[in-house]
Design a protein around this motif. Structure first.
Motif, PDB file in Angstrom:
ATOM      1  N   VAL A 524       0.834  -1.202   0.000  1.00  0.00           N
ATOM      2  CA  VAL A 524       0.000   0.000   0.000  1.00  0.00           C
ATOM      3  C   VAL A 524       0.870   1.253   0.000  1.00  0.00           C
ATOM      4  N   THR A 531      -5.137   0.501  -3.843  1.00  0.00           N
ATOM      5  CA  THR A 531      -4.759  -0.915  -3.809  1.00  0.00           C
ATOM      6  C   THR A 531      -5.987  -1.771  -3.527  1.00  0.00           C
ATOM      7  N   GLY A 551      -2.812   3.700   4.255  1.00  0.00           N
ATOM      8  CA  GLY A 551      -3.838   4.138   3.327  1.00  0.00           C
ATOM      9  C   GLY A 551      -5.181   4.322   4.014  1.00  0.00           C
ATOM     10  N   VAL A 576      -7.311   1.530   0.158  1.00  0.00           N
ATOM     11  CA  VAL A 576      -7.046   0.099   0.124  1.00  0.00           C
ATOM     12  C   VAL A 576      -8.358  -0.601   0.427  1.00  0.00           C
TER      13      VAL A 576
END
Length: 733
Positions: A524, A531, A551, A576
């Motif tokens: 990440v 992601t 993230g 993410v």
């Protein structure tokens, strides 16, 4: 334009890629030979237009219809856009077809709609008869007044007939009809159809436009679809035998005059099973018995005896199948209980046979089915005549036909008998049961379909191994072609992380969890954008959603609106998203450009190996062969055929689908990470029994870079620097 390239008139863009042009030629020639085609193409290879252009050309030349079908809503929208682009260049008549439930303006079920439609048509026919007779009597009156003696006598007969028709018409005052369908039959629909075929309309557009006119758009589609060039629809229009028969009738085509294109064709296997399954709930059986109690037909007693015995046997079967404490854990979702046996009939059938007393259950079931059909006809007539405000469904017919199938087919190879239970009242009430005949072998559903069609194109990014698809779906010697990733290789990178092998038994290990967490956080941090992280289950996704602190985290949960979550995630720049690979975001959903840069598949996401999956494996072991005997080229039976066909290959396909969520155009770039030692080359030597790398296509294996968990961040850093992805200074390892 040469004859062999005439299909390019249906290609709506300047110039196809070289591989598209090659694929179009192969597909056109195969269609001319009446051959099916298995077409694998990585994301961005232009599979849809490469299939549509030659199919439309061949269909235009031979007076056939092309049907393109998918089980993914986003793909249906894309097909409509593609068809509209084609129509802008070369005029085609195209329809996007959706089920009745979402198109009905008065929200009634299928049986009720059918009865309303028939009564409304009878009303319009009667009104037309009345208008014709009135016109006749006026003409005869004019003739008689002009001195024609015979006309007066003829007019008297017409007036008598007119009185009868007026009485018939009066009876419709108490009958249920559909105003929308009435407008279809009596109003001028030319403007609607002119609008419909001026472009390729969405079902929502059709629903809204039909509502403005007071029409039923669904029925207009059925009436106007005959002879069209292209239909976009859902899988069930082709995979459900009853719907398919009606659908082809609406098209005005015999099956041999239809070319079918299946999108995301790796899903046809499971979809065919779903359409083949047959179920009967305890509630339906109880309703059938109530129905029979109210009947004075002589067949009601034997029908009650056999269906009542089956109901008692169903209750006995699930009561006996419960493990200690299992009943208390049953909630609102169906919960399977094992009743099948290897060496004898299933427990439900055995309980039925033990309990049954009478002249013979086959004879009594025949009576039940016959009575059910008669009752169903009575309900139809009651609704049409206005004696009933709703169209009743015959519970006896449903129950009797199912029980007949259960006893006749329950022990056939490839059919798996299941008993399930759930609680009513949203999981708070009593437990009740359901019997189900589950079809393990999709070929039993699909072979007839593919043999009836003129030809079909099955396309997907993950169809290989072709021989597995061919066997599972019952295809006979199809043409095959595969095109790997067409975008610049330097703009993508695939890492196989030699971390822990995430066997289910190891997932609670604290050290393993720390390694997985650290590796995800590294990915990440070194990803210049969003992601995506896929796990074997939603529970594992939630575990790492709570552990990872890098993230902005998003958690996909079962039962939530995944599309809304996707939009929120895509709008971020350091998000993410944690989800299950078996959820709705793993395939058929685009994450283009900045929507996602890195995708991680954590573990080898084998499905939950329940009794159904074991039954599928056992059935596949019976009918399929894999392996090569000492390099002779002779295929032989092996113990692992069921595992290979039913578990390993579908799991690898799911993994490949997830990897395809990123790098979706020539300008795009991204990294794909397989986080489990079983994906590495080392596993092929040291963990041969568990290694999965060999199940990937050769060119995809060649791109995999093995890396240790702690080295992944350096690989990502180098890759994203090479493609100049960082905005400002790159992160520091």
């Amino acid at each position: 334009m040469s004859k062999t390239a005439s299909y390019l008139r249906f290609f709506p863009y300047d110039q196809p890629y070289d591989h598209q042009q090659e694929a179009m030629g192969t597909i056109y020639d195969a269609l001319a030979d009446g051959s099916d085609i298995l077409f694998e193409g990585a994301t961005g290879t232009g599979k849809t237009l490469a299939s549509l252009a030659p199919a439309l050309e061949y269909a235009r030349e031979t007076n056939k219809t092309v049907v393109i079908t998918t089980n993914v809503h986003q793909q249906m929208r894309q097909f409509r856009r593609d068809a509209s682009a084609i129509n802008d260049q070369e005029s085609i008549r195209a329809i996007v077809f959706r089920g009745k439930a979402s198109m009905c303006h008065i929200d009634v079920g299928f049986e009720e709609c059918q009865a309303l439609r028939d009564t409304t048509r009878d009303l319009v026919d009667t009104e037309q008869d009345l208008a014709d007779l009135e016109r006749q009597q006026r003409d005869l009156l004019d003739e008689s007044q002009a001195g024609d003696g015979g006309a007066a006598e003829a007019r008297g007969a017409v007036m008598d007939e007119l009185d009868g028709v007026q009485d018939d018409l009066a009876e419709f005052e108490d009958k249920a009809t559909c105003d929308h369908y009435y407008q279809n039959l009596t109003a001028d629909t030319d403007d609607f159809f002119a609008w419909l075929y001026d472009d390729v309309r969405t079902p929502d557009d059709i629903y809204e436009r039909a509502g403005q006119y007071g029409f039923c758009g669904y029925e207009l589609l059925k009436e106007g679809v005959e002879g069209v060039d292209l239909v976009v629809c859902n899988y069930h229009h082709l995979l459900d035998p009853m719907i398919r028969q009606q659908f082809f009738r609406w098209l005005g085509r015999d099956p041999e005059d239809v070319i079918a294109i299946f999108d995301e064709a790796h899903n046809v296997e499971d979809a065919a099973r779903d359409h083949a399954r047959r179920t009967l709930t305890e509630n339906t059986l109880e309703s059938a018995l109530d129905e029979l109690t109210e009947s004075d037909d002589a067949r009601a007693d034997p029908a009650y005896n056999v269906l009542g015995t089956f109901l008692e046997a169903l209750r006995e079967a699930y009561d006996d199948a419960f493990a200690f404490g299992e009943r208390e854990q049953v909630g609102e979702n169906w919960h399977d209980l094992a009743v099948a046996n290897d060496d004898r009939r299933d427990d439900l059938t055995l309980a039925f046979l033990q309990r049954y007393t009478g002249p013979g259950f086959s004879e009594e079931l025949d009576h039940a089915v016959e009575l059910g059909r008669d009752l169903d006809s009575e309900y139809e007539e009651e609704y049409k005549s206005g004696d009933a405000t709703v169209r009743k469904e015959c519970q006896t017919l449903q129950a009797a036909t199912f029980v007949q199938s259960w006893l006749d087919e329950g022990d056939e190879m490839g059919t798996y008998p299941v008993v399930s239970v759930r609680r009513d009242d949203d999981g708070a009430g009593d437990v009740y049961g359901r019997a189900e005949l589950y079809t393990c072998i999709p070929e039993q559903v699909t072979r007839d379909l593919f043999s009836e069609l003129h030809a079909s194109v099955l396309m997907s990014a993950t169809l290989r191994p072709f021989e597995v698809t061919e066997d599972v779906l019952g295809l006979d010697s199809p043409e095959t072609m595969a095109y790997g990733a067409q975008f610049p290789e330097e703009r993508r990178r695939t890492y196989a992380v030699d971390g822990p092998a995430l066997f289910a038994s190891k997932r609670d290990d604290r050290g393993i969890q720390e390694t997985i967490t650290d590796t995800i956080e590294d990915a990440v941090r070194f990803t210049p954008g969003n992601t995506l992280v896929f796990f074997p289950s939603y529970s594992e996704a939630e575990r790492y959603y709570e552990r990872v602190y890098a993230g902005t985290s998003y958690l996909d949960e079962p039962g939530t609106a995944a599309n809304d979550l996707r939009k929120q995630f895509a709008a971020d720049d350091d998000g993410v998203l944690f989800t299950s690979l078996w959820g709705t975001l793993g395939e058929g959903v685009s994450f283009d450009g900045d929507d996602a840069r890195t995708v991680i598949v954590v573990g080898v996401p084998y499905p939950h190996l329940d009794d159904r999956m074991e039954a599928v494996q056992a059935a596949y072991d019976e009918v399929f062969e894999v392996g090569d005997e000492e390099g002779t080229g002779q295929t032989v039976q092996t113990e692992d055929a069921g595992w290979h066909y039913a578990v390993e290959i579908p799991t690898v396909r799911k993994t490949r689908q997830a990897m395809g969520r990123v790098v979706r155009s020539p300008e795009d770039f991204g990294a794909r990470i397989l986080l489990d030692a079983r994906y590495t080359e080392r596993a092929e030597i040291e963990m041969e029994q568990y290694a999965v790398r060999g199940a990937f296509p050769t060119e995809e294996r060649a791109e995999m870079v093995d890396v240790q968990p702690e080295k992944l961040k350096f690989g990502l850093l180098n890759f994203y620097q090479d493609v100049d992805a960082y905005d400002g200074d790159p992160p520091t390892p």
